[in-house]
Design an enzyme around this catalytic site. Structure first.
Site, PDB file in Angstrom:
ATOM      1  N   ASP A 150     -15.347  25.324 -17.087  1.00  0.00           N
ATOM      2  CA  ASP A 150     -14.649  26.326 -17.889  1.00  0.00           C
ATOM      3  C   ASP A 150     -13.903  25.648 -19.035  1.00  0.00           C
ATOM      4  O   ASP A 150     -13.502  24.475 -18.933  1.00  0.00           O
ATOM      5  CB  ASP A 150     -13.633  27.081 -17.031  1.00  0.00           C
ATOM      6  CG  ASP A 150     -14.289  27.982 -16.000  1.00  0.00           C
ATOM      7  OD1 ASP A 150     -15.505  28.210 -16.122  1.00  0.00           O
ATOM      8  OD2 ASP A 150     -13.582  28.437 -15.093  1.00  0.00           O
ATOM      9  N   LYS A 151     -13.675  26.403 -20.089  1.00  0.00           N
ATOM     10  CA  LYS A 151     -12.992  25.868 -21.263  1.00  0.00           C
ATOM     11  C   LYS A 151     -11.657  25.225 -20.904  1.00  0.00           C
ATOM     12  O   LYS A 151     -11.334  24.129 -21.368  1.00  0.00           O
ATOM     13  CB  LYS A 151     -12.782  26.988 -22.284  1.00  0.00           C
ATOM     14  CG  LYS A 151     -12.034  26.551 -23.534  1.00  0.00           C
ATOM     15  CD  LYS A 151     -11.869  27.714 -24.505  1.00  0.00           C
ATOM     16  CE  LYS A 151     -11.078  27.286 -25.741  1.00  0.00           C
ATOM     17  NZ  LYS A 151     -10.911  28.410 -26.699  1.00  0.00           N
TER      18      LYS A 151
END
Length: 365
Positions: A150-151
């Site tokens: 995930d970012k």
């Protein structure tokens, strides 16, 4: 087929970098102008062959095999030319190479920065995929992504340097033989220090697929192991997480579902996910370690140091970093009481939803 057309048939030998990949992937890499539909038609009509035998797009090829491809003039040109990537700046090259924590002939492991997406998307312009040209080093081709983070999740991200390594690593990720360990800070302290969360997950309606939720009826199976490493009274706990499946946002949803959201994860924990007292509002989830078989034999086992905001929070709460280096344990414990309560809550919610639908239906009759 006429002798003239037969003479135009092309023969290709599978090299070591393509060992084990699917035939349709081989075309995508080496003959991108041949669409999947065209390759499928060649297969149906017997024109596509591997070592003289009819082949299907899903067949896997091996080093040294010969691929027979129909004449080039039967392949339509690309619908649109490939867009050239803009050259990287010195700052981008420096940032990309500074993330490298392991490099060999087949693999690179990055310690991905929090806030940096793995791949691009709508309104996402800064991402690891856009920096891969800086990580070619002595090779002419860029490395390949084989999984994602995930970012806002930092930590160990594996890249394959060859097509053979990409196929090898992808098989191990899809077969769940790759092992990943995450560190997280969660709000509160789980009643049971070592537990297994088994709650099925699905995309939450109305969010455009950007958010997941527990769905007992239609969700896909999802399993996560957690172990409490240390606790700060009843305020927070430092936990080790091991995903046994690979659903989107799995660890984040699972911890929030049992009442202990990851610190800084407002998406799934709401305001309750933020601690006071100077604790960073960034998400406290870090891919600490990755262990996977190596294409050249042996194991690749790499650990990534946590980013500054997580390290500062661990220190602020008085946690001992040395306690986080626990060995892999592949025998999960039984589901905890918290998981059973969360499962019952999700089931009750589903029942209430169905009853509302029944009442609406009776009203229309």
């Amino acid at each position: 087929m006429s002798e003239k057309l037969e003479a135009q048939v092309r023969q290709f030998t599978v090299d070591a970098d393509d060992d084990g990949i699917r035939l349709d992937r081989w075309f995508k890499r080496h003959l991108p102008d041949a669409s999947f539909n065209l390759v499928s038609r060649w297969a149906r009509t017997g024109q596509l062959r591997v070592d003289g035998a009819r082949a299907d797009p899903g067949d896997r090829v091996a080093t040294g095999q010969t691929i027979r491809v129909p004449p080039a003039d039967t392949a339509p040109p690309s619908a649109r030319p490939k867009r050239e990537r803009a050259p990287l700046t010195d700052e981008q090259i420096e940032m990309a190479q500074a993330m490298v924590i392991h490099r060999d002939a087949q693999a690179i492991v990055l310690n991905k920065l929090p806030g940096l997406a793995t791949q691009g998307g709508t309104r996402t312009h800064d991402h690891v995929d856009g920096l891969l040209d800086a990580l070619s080093f002595e090779r002419e081709d860029r490395p390949k992504l084989v999984h994602r983070l995930d970012k806002d999740t930092s930590g160990a991200l594996l890249l394959a340097r060859t097509a053979r390594a990409a196929a090898f690593f992808s098989r191990h990720f899809s077969g769940r033989s790759a092992k990943k360990v995450y560190w997280a800070l969660v709000v509160g302290v789980p009643d049971i220090a070592d537990g297994l969360i088994e709650l099925p997950l699905a995309k939450q309606p109305g969010t455009g697929g950007e958010k997941m939720h527990v769905d007992e009826e239609n969700g896909q199976p999802a399993r996560s192991r957690y172990r409490v490493i240390e606790r700060a009274g009843n305020r927070a706990a430092w936990v080790e997480l091991q995903p046994h499946t690979g659903r989107t946002h799995q660890l984040r949803v699972h911890m929030a579902a049992i009442g202990h959201p990851i610190v800084g994860d407002g998406k799934y924990g709401g305001q309750a996910a933020f601690l006071t007292g100077g604790v960073s509002r960034k998400m406290h989830l870090h891919a600490r370690r990755i262990r996977i078989d190596h294409p050249d034999g042996g194991k690749l086992d790499i650990t990534a140091e946590p980013p500054a905001h997580i390290a500062e929070t661990l220190e602020m709460l008085g946690f001992d970093p040395a306690l986080g280096n626990v060995p892999f344990d592949d025998s999960p414990p039984p589901a905890t009481r918290e998981v059973k309560k969360a499962r019952a809550k999700a089931h009750a919610k589903q029942v209430r939803k169905e009853r509302r639908g029944e009442r609406r239906g009776r009203g229309k009759s």
